[in-house]
Design a protein around this motif. Structure first.
Motif, short mmCIF file in Angstrom:
data_model
loop_
_atom_site.label_atom_id
_atom_site.label_comp_id
_atom_site.label_asym_id
_atom_site.label_seq_id
_atom_site.Cartn_x
_atom_site.Cartn_y
_atom_site.Cartn_z
N VAL A 106 0.98 -1.36 -0.04
CA VAL A 106 0.02 0.02 0.01
C VAL A 106 0.74 1.25 0.07
O VAL A 106 0.64 1.99 -0.81
CB VAL A 106 -0.92 -0.08 1.37
N ASN A 107 1.81 1.10 0.73
CA ASN A 107 2.78 2.52 0.76
C ASN A 107 3.63 2.62 -0.50
O ASN A 107 3.86 3.73 -1.01
CB ASN A 107 3.70 2.12 1.95
N LEU A 108 4.02 1.65 -1.06
CA LEU A 108 4.52 1.60 -2.49
C LEU A 108 3.52 2.17 -3.66
O LEU A 108 3.86 3.35 -4.32
CB LEU A 108 4.87 0.08 -3.27
N PHE A 109 2.16 2.01 -3.63
CA PHE A 109 1.39 2.50 -4.44
C PHE A 109 1.20 3.91 -4.15
O PHE A 109 1.10 4.95 -5.00
CB PHE A 109 -0.23 1.89 -4.03
N LYS A 110 1.05 4.41 -2.85
CA LYS A 110 0.81 5.65 -2.28
C LYS A 110 1.95 6.66 -2.92
O LYS A 110 2.01 7.57 -3.51
CB LYS A 110 0.85 5.70 -1.04
N LEU A 111 3.23 6.19 -2.67
CA LEU A 111 4.35 6.86 -3.10
C LEU A 111 4.69 6.99 -4.58
O LEU A 111 5.39 8.10 -4.95
CB LEU A 111 5.70 6.40 -2.34
N ILE A 112 4.48 5.70 -5.29
CA ILE A 112 4.51 5.79 -6.76
C ILE A 112 3.64 6.98 -7.30
O ILE A 112 4.31 7.70 -8.16
CB ILE A 112 4.34 4.25 -7.33
N LEU B 198 10.27 8.29 -11.85
CA LEU B 198 10.66 7.77 -10.68
C LEU B 198 11.28 6.46 -10.97
O LEU B 198 11.27 5.62 -11.86
CB LEU B 198 9.59 7.26 -10.03
N LEU B 199 12.64 6.25 -10.04
CA LEU B 199 13.50 4.80 -10.18
C LEU B 199 12.91 4.39 -8.88
O LEU B 199 12.95 4.78 -7.70
CB LEU B 199 14.88 5.72 -9.92
N LEU B 200 12.40 2.87 -8.98
CA LEU B 200 12.23 2.12 -7.94
C LEU B 200 12.90 1.04 -7.71
O LEU B 200 13.04 0.16 -8.69
CB LEU B 200 10.51 2.04 -8.20
N LEU C 121 12.42 6.15 -5.20
CA LEU C 121 12.03 5.29 -4.01
C LEU C 121 12.56 4.03 -3.82
O LEU C 121 12.69 3.30 -4.57
CB LEU C 121 10.49 4.97 -4.38
N TRP C 122 13.01 3.95 -2.49
CA TRP C 122 13.86 2.66 -1.97
C TRP C 122 12.94 1.64 -1.37
O TRP C 122 12.45 2.37 -0.39
CB TRP C 122 15.13 3.03 -1.26
#
Length: 407
Positions: A99-105, A161-163, A192-193
């Motif tokens: 969920v946090n990945l989705f929010k920050l992407i 973004l680089l993830l 985003l790491w």
């Protein structure tokens, strides 16, 4: 000197040896899967029980104020912050890693109008790639993958973004966080790491690297328990502009004003969505406190020593498995991964002997080293078991049983 004799000397000199008693570990088990689920701290039993009895059972609804339930996400986040090189107000414990990945992407894409590409690498942890795909299906993102040695040159004017996952979940290979973050910024992209296999296992310094965003889970090296809340990091310089898409009521500036219109909370609190999982946060906080007490630097030093000693033990037993992880301990996380066509069966044979590692498709045996509760004697014994499984062909019985079960 035999591996067992060397292990006894190392354990006698180990300054962290006493912490093993602070965890609950089954008898006759060597637990090499702490990189999937950390062991249970003894203090968690009483701490969560007290939360149940006193805060929930006794305080009831009053405990949102009296027991600090409202403040728990920010409080636990602030305790995680020094473990990852962040300021206390830059981290919050909430939701899951996915969920946090989705929010920050989504937030990063909104901060780079005109760019839609999210760059990652093939073989990244699946949920990281799935979250990109979900936004791609909505027309908001475009997924691009590049092999790790080609990532820097793949950073062009289309990349928003680089993830990346700092420590690769399968191989344990470590990315150069500072160099890749710098390359992304030079290309005008954000970074985003995913720190799920880093936090609590090795030193991380997000602010020194200039990182923009990060996420991580609480159930691996932080020993927060199965399904423990995750955390999110947003660099202070981005917090005023951050517009995360899951505008739930706990991320509101005044959640109990019950307004019909959303107004994001100031700072990192905006990353919250729904009601925080209080009991999960209580367990996570105990794990974080214990890891912080031991110290990430000391944990990493022991982790490197454990993994190097394990390799020495395999060599002493004449075991020649293909090492998938980097050979240099400073280039990998707290794990060793080996390739073998019968890796699954070997893993099952080890588990039958009480050596719990795990398997990653299609052919990787992965062994995690959680130094808070593992000993050098564990390494010597696990290496001996692995050597015996390979020498005796025990894995063949495990593979036969697996095939019989699916036919």
């Amino acid at each position: 000197m035999t591996p067992d004799q060397r292990a006894a000397e190392f354990d006698a000199a180990d300054p962290l040896a006493g912490y093993r008693e602070r965890f609950i570990l089954p008898e006759n088990v060597i637990y090499l899967d702490g990189n999937s689920l950390g062991a249970l701290p003894r203090a968690t039993l009483e701490g969560v029980s007290r939360e149940l009895r006193e805060a929930w059972g006794g305080g009831l609804i009053r405990s949102w104020n009296d027991a600090g339930w409202f403040e728990a996400p920010a409080r636990v986040g602030a305790k995680i912050a020094p473990l990852i090189g962040a300021a206390p107000h830059e981290v919050i414990a909430c939701d899951s890693t996915s969920v946090n990945l989705f929010k920050l992407i989504a937030a990063a894409l909104a901060m780079r109008p005109g760019r839609k590409v999210v760059l990652s690498e093939p073989g990244n942890f699946p949920t990281d790639l799935y979250m990109i795909a979900g936004l791609e299906a909505q027309g908001l993102a475009e997924r691009r993958l590049a092999e790790r040695e080609r990532l820097a040159e793949a950073l062009d004017g289309e990349v928003a973004l680089l993830l990346l996952t700092h420590v690769h979940f399968k191989t344990g290979a470590l990315h150069d966080m500072a160099a890749l973050t710098r390359a992304a910024h030079e290309a005008g992209a954000l970074v985003l790491w995913d720190l799920s296999h880093s936090t609590g296992a090795l030193p991380v310094d997000l602010n020194a690297a200039g990182a923009d965003f990060a996420v991580g889970c609480g159930y691996k090296y932080l020993c927060g328990g199965p399904g423990a809340p995750a955390f999110a990091f947003v660099a202070e310089r981005h917090q005023a502009d951050l517009q995360q898409p899951l505008t739930g009521w706990f991320g509101h500036a005044a959640p109990f004003a019950f307004s019909d219109d959303y107004e994001g909370a100031p700072g990192i609190a905006r990353m919250q969505c729904g009601t925080p999982p209080v009991l999960g946060l209580a367990a996570l906080e105990i794990g974080v406190d214990l890891i912080a007490e031991i110290g990430v630097g000391r944990l990493y030093e022991k982790s490197q020593a454990l993994s190097s000693f394990f390799l020495d033990c395999l060599k002493a037993h004449g075991v020649d498995l293909e090492l998938v992880s980097p050979a240099r301990s400073d280039e990998r996380g707290s794990q060793l991964s080996f390739r073998h066509p019968e890796a699954y069966a070997i893993c099952q044979a080890l588990i039958a002997r009480g050596v719990i590692g795990d398997f990653r498709a299609p052919d990787v045996l992965r062994l995690g080293f959680a130094p808070a509760y593992l000993s050098f004697a564990d390494m010597a014994a696990a290496a001996r078991h692995l050597a015996e499984v390979l020498a005796t062909g025990e894995w063949q019985a495990a593979e036969f049983n697996r095939r019989a079960a699916v036919t």
